[in-house]
Motif scaffolding. Structure first.
Motif, PDB file in Angstrom:
ATOM      1  N   ALA A 267       1.738  -0.106   9.848  1.00 30.55           N
ATOM      2  CA  ALA A 267       0.313   0.225  10.050  1.00 30.55           C
ATOM      3  C   ALA A 267      -0.437  -1.098  10.418  1.00 30.55           C
ATOM      4  CB  ALA A 267      -0.394   0.815   8.773  1.00 30.55           C
TER       5      ALA A 267
ATOM      6  N   PRO B 167       0.903  -1.234  -0.231  1.00 30.94           N
ATOM      7  CA  PRO B 167      -0.039  -0.027   0.010  1.00 30.94           C
ATOM      8  C   PRO B 167       0.814   1.339  -0.022  1.00 30.94           C
ATOM      9  CG  PRO B 167      -0.449  -1.348   1.928  1.00 30.94           C
ATOM     10  CD  PRO B 167       0.553  -2.051   1.091  1.00 30.94           C
TER      11      PRO B 167
ATOM     12  N   ALA C 178       2.626  -6.576   0.888  1.00 24.16           N
ATOM     13  CA  ALA C 178       2.404  -7.221  -0.228  1.00 24.16           C
ATOM     14  C   ALA C 178       3.158  -8.671  -0.253  1.00 24.16           C
ATOM     15  CB  ALA C 178       3.339  -6.546  -1.410  1.00 24.16           C
TER      16      ALA C 178
ATOM     17  N   GLY D 199       6.650  -6.136   3.940  1.00 20.81           N
ATOM     18  CA  GLY D 199       5.626  -5.048   3.622  1.00 20.81           C
ATOM     19  C   GLY D 199       4.260  -6.031   3.430  1.00 20.81           C
TER      20      GLY D 199
ATOM     21  N   ASP E 258      -4.926  -4.900   7.200  1.00 18.09           N
ATOM     22  CA  ASP E 258      -4.315  -4.084   6.067  1.00 18.09           C
ATOM     23  C   ASP E 258      -4.988  -3.174   5.553  1.00 18.09           C
ATOM     24  OD1 ASP E 258      -2.586  -5.421   3.034  1.00 18.09           O
ATOM     25  OD2 ASP E 258      -2.259  -3.579   4.509  1.00 18.09           O
TER      26      ASP E 258
HETATM   27  C1  MLT Z   1       2.130  -1.512   6.688  1.00 15.87           C
HETATM   28  O1  MLT Z   1       1.122  -2.306   7.115  1.00 15.87           O
HETATM   29  O2  MLT Z   1       2.347  -0.628   7.305  1.00 15.87           O
HETATM   30  C2  MLT Z   1       1.943  -1.386   5.222  1.00 15.87           C
HETATM   31  O3  MLT Z   1       0.932  -2.160   4.594  1.00 15.87           O
HETATM   32  C3  MLT Z   1       3.275  -1.818   4.634  1.00 15.87           C
HETATM   33  C4  MLT Z   1       3.322  -1.731   3.047  1.00 15.87           C
HETATM   34  O4  MLT Z   1       3.328  -0.665   2.561  1.00 15.87           O
HETATM   35  O5  MLT Z   1       3.880  -2.741   2.613  1.00 15.87           O
END
Ligand code: MLT
Length: 315
Positions: free
Chosen positions: A149, A29, A174, A172, A190
């Motif tokens: 996050a 994200p 992903a 991450g 997520d």
């Molecule tokens: C997060 O959980 O902080 C994001 O999803 C990390 C990401 O951007 O992969």
């Protein structure tokens, strides 16, 4: 010669390449927001070339530290999220000082959703909480490391459900999503920018949203309860992203960057992409540098005690 020498270097100088550091894996994200934003920033930055540098690891602190140390010339920038506000409470030896970044503007707010592997024997949030209770100690929740996050939302979930779970950190969400679809992990919290296509494709299950109000778009979430409705009173987590420049970047350069950001945030394509995935693009008032800095400082003050109360330290 003196006149030429005295002339301030135009910014951005033609032909220079911008680097946007993203402190998480490609395809997640944060990366999605950064790539979409880069597309919308090219024109207002004079047709600049903008490359993404995925400097992932340690819950966003590796990439954030890399940006903090970058040359303060306005050509190396950082796109990151709420991790800017949670890492000061999680890392005792943080390799950067949040307040010393230059704040080039807030970008968006993104809701989160609790999602599960396709084979999870729970078809609503109530059944999910029962399943977690029955499988105490055997539940694997994915996140993107301490400072992500997904970690923050997962921490709030664990505290609200009064349960311990094994957390599986990734660079991450992903890569975390790949394992969730494969069933290697059971569930995670997520951002909708990463979950929407998988939920629409029925590759994962969705249970509840982290925002105070139900999501009306994307439509796939419209029947999901909020976590507050589902019994976790007052649950309210939404993930914001901002643009930062290294400490010492000249104020005139930060102003040019913030002006370019405000143009990008009005780009219809950018807005369509963001809203199509459940994100809200901030307005000019929230995007300006002073507001951005004030907002981040308020978020540090808000999340610090929550994290300290959980007694989770990364170092
Ligand atoms: C997060 O959980 O902080 C994001 O999803 C990390 C990401 O951007 O992969």
């Amino acid at each position: 010669v003196l006149a030429l020498g005295a002339q301030a270097q135009a910014f951005p100088a033609p032909g220079k390449t911008f680097t946007l550091i993203v402190p998480f894996s490609a395809g997640g994200p944060t990366d999605k927001v950064a790539r979409d934003l880069a597309e919308a920033l090219r024109k207002p930055l004079g047709g600049a070339t903008i490359v993404i540098d995925n400097a992932a690891g340690a819950g966003s602190t590796i990439g954030t530290a890399k940006a903090f140390r970058a040359p303060p010339d306005g050509y190396t920038l950082l796109v990151t999220h709420v991790g800017m506000a949670t890492t000061p409470a999680l890392y005792r030896k943080l390799p950067y000082v949040v307040d010393e970044f230059e704040f080039a503007g807030l970008i968006n707010e993104v809701p989160m959703v609790v999602v599960g592997k396709p084979t999870l024997e729970a078809n609503n949030f109530k059944e999910l909480t029962a399943w977690i209770a029955q499988n105490k100690g055997k539940v694997n929740m994915a996140n993107a490391g301490l400072g992500s996050a997904s970690h923050l939302c997962g921490l709030m979930l664990q505290q609200a459900l009064k349960t311990e779970m094994t957390t599986v950190p990734y660079k991450g969400t992903a890569p975390a999503m790949t394992d969730l679809m494969g069933g290697q992990v059971d569930f995670m919290c997520d951002q909708t920018t990463n979950t929407t296509s998988q939920v629409e494709g029925k590759k994962i299950k969705a249970y509840a949203v982290s925002t105070p109000k139900r999501l009306t778009q994307p439509a796939v979430y419209k029947d999901l309860p909020t976590l507050d409705e589902a019994g976790l009173k007052g649950f309210n987590v939404s993930i914001w992203h901002g643009l930062y420049a290294p400490k010492g970047t000249p104020a005139a350069v930060v102003k040019t960057l913030n002006d370019a950001l405000k143009v990008a945030l009005k780009d219809p394509d950018f807005i369509k992409k963001e809203e199509g995935l459940g994100a809200i693009v901030v307005n000019d008032a929230r995007a300006n540098s002073a507001e951005h800095k004030k907002f981040v400082q308020a978020e540090v003050a808000k999340w610090g005690p929550v994290i300290k109360a959980a007694g989770q330290y990364a170092d």
